[in-house]
Design an enzyme around this catalytic site. Structure first.
Site, short mmCIF file in Angstrom:
data_model
loop_
_atom_site.label_atom_id
_atom_site.label_comp_id
_atom_site.label_asym_id
_atom_site.label_seq_id
_atom_site.Cartn_x
_atom_site.Cartn_y
_atom_site.Cartn_z
N ASN A 65 0.83 -1.19 0.00
CA ASN A 65 0.00 0.00 0.00
C ASN A 65 0.87 1.25 0.00
O ASN A 65 2.06 1.20 0.34
CB ASN A 65 -0.90 0.02 1.24
N CYS A 74 -4.31 -7.41 -3.87
CA CYS A 74 -5.01 -6.25 -4.44
C CYS A 74 -5.52 -6.70 -5.80
O CYS A 74 -4.73 -7.07 -6.67
CB CYS A 74 -4.08 -5.06 -4.57
N GLY A 75 -6.83 -6.69 -5.97
CA GLY A 75 -7.41 -7.21 -7.20
C GLY A 75 -6.96 -6.48 -8.44
O GLY A 75 -6.55 -7.10 -9.44
N CYS A 208 -11.52 -0.62 -6.56
CA CYS A 208 -10.93 -1.64 -5.70
C CYS A 208 -11.42 -2.99 -6.21
O CYS A 208 -12.61 -3.29 -6.13
CB CYS A 208 -11.34 -1.43 -4.25
N THR A 210 -10.77 -6.25 -5.26
CA THR A 210 -11.30 -7.19 -4.27
C THR A 210 -12.59 -6.65 -3.64
O THR A 210 -13.46 -7.42 -3.24
CB THR A 210 -10.27 -7.50 -3.17
#
Length: 277
Positions: A65, A74-75, A208, A210
């Protein structure tokens, strides 16, 4: 050091090739913060180093991050990892195995990158959080590699994400690590609109991955989405798609949970060199 700036539906990342970049050099917390700084650095929601592997997977995805903390998954970064791994010649676009902190992910490029996440079984349709406090009508929870609150609301665009996000992200009901927070509302065309407050970024992001998966899972659990594919509009204006396959036992019995596939953008924005850290 060479880098590539990528975006997945507005969720942006700085990528490094682990074959040419010392991983320890760019993954120190202060280095990550400097690189991801939008004023004095390159600017990004996160930093990724791709390390080619030989046996258990083709590539290990090291994701961090922007605050310098590591994350299991992280998708959108994984969608971008799929795209750039093929461009760099590390893997084949027709299929690759990515090692993440949330397990092995099979991915491919078929028009857009598509990633098959690990099965989702930790699904809680109702959380002990007052919906009004969360600016919504119903609050659920799911772990899609990382934990997510999902809040059903009338209009996601009217939610005060910056005001409500910090307290919900750390709500005791989500556990000591907290969770990302997603607000979702229906769109006239049958798709859904969502917004996300991300832990580790500590603010709203344009997308985002996920979070989209967790949102699709809760919508299915609430009986609001019964199709195989859920289309979700991000804050960048781009759509992501989530396919959910119900889990079954080898003998055909139905199990609790879903096997999700996420499809979305993984695009190179620019390439460059870092003069120094």
């Amino acid at each position: 050091m060479s880098f590539v700036k990528m975006t997945g539906s507005g969720n942006d990342f700085v990528f490094f090739d682990g074959r040419t970049t010392p991983i320890d050099l760019v993954t120190q917390p202060e280095a990550i913060k400097a690189i991801c700084n939008r004023y004095n650095g390159i600017g990004a929601d996160g930093l990724v180093v791709l390390e080619p592997l030989q046996e258990e997977a083709d590539v290990r995805v090291h994701y961090y991050n922007s605050d310098g903390t590591a994350a299991d998954l992280c998708g959108n970064a994984t969608l971008c990892s799929t795209a750039i791994s093929a461009q760099w010649g590390i893997t084949s676009a027709s299929g690759m195995r990515l090692a993440t902190g949330a397990g092995l992910i099979n991915s491919r490029i078929d028009g857009l990158p598509a990633i098959a996440l690990q099965p989702i079984t930790d699904i809680r349709p109702d959380m002990p959080i007052a919906p009004a406090t969360a600016q919504g009508r119903r609050v659920g929870f799911a772990v899609a590699g990382i934990p997510h609150l999902v809040i059903l609301c009338e209009d996601a665009d009217a939610v005060d994400v910056a005001g409500a996000g910090p307290a919900l992200r750390r709500h005791e009901a989500t556990g000591p690590a907290g969770a990302n927070v997603n607000w979702v509302s229906p769109r006239p065309d049958g798709s859904w609109r969502y917004r996300t407050f991300e832990r580790g970024v500590e603010g709203e992001t344009l997308a985002c991955g996920t979070g989209a998966v967790a949102t699709a899972v809760l919508l299915r659990s609430w009986g609001l989405s019964d199709g195989a594919t859920t289309t979700i509009r991000t804050s960048s204006g781009r759509d992501v798609e989530v396919d959910l396959e119900p889990l079954t036992a080898p003998d055909g019995r139905s199990l609790e949970g879903f096997r999700p596939t996420l499809r979305g953008e993984g695009r190179v924005v620019f390439r460059g060199e870092i003069a120094g850290l």
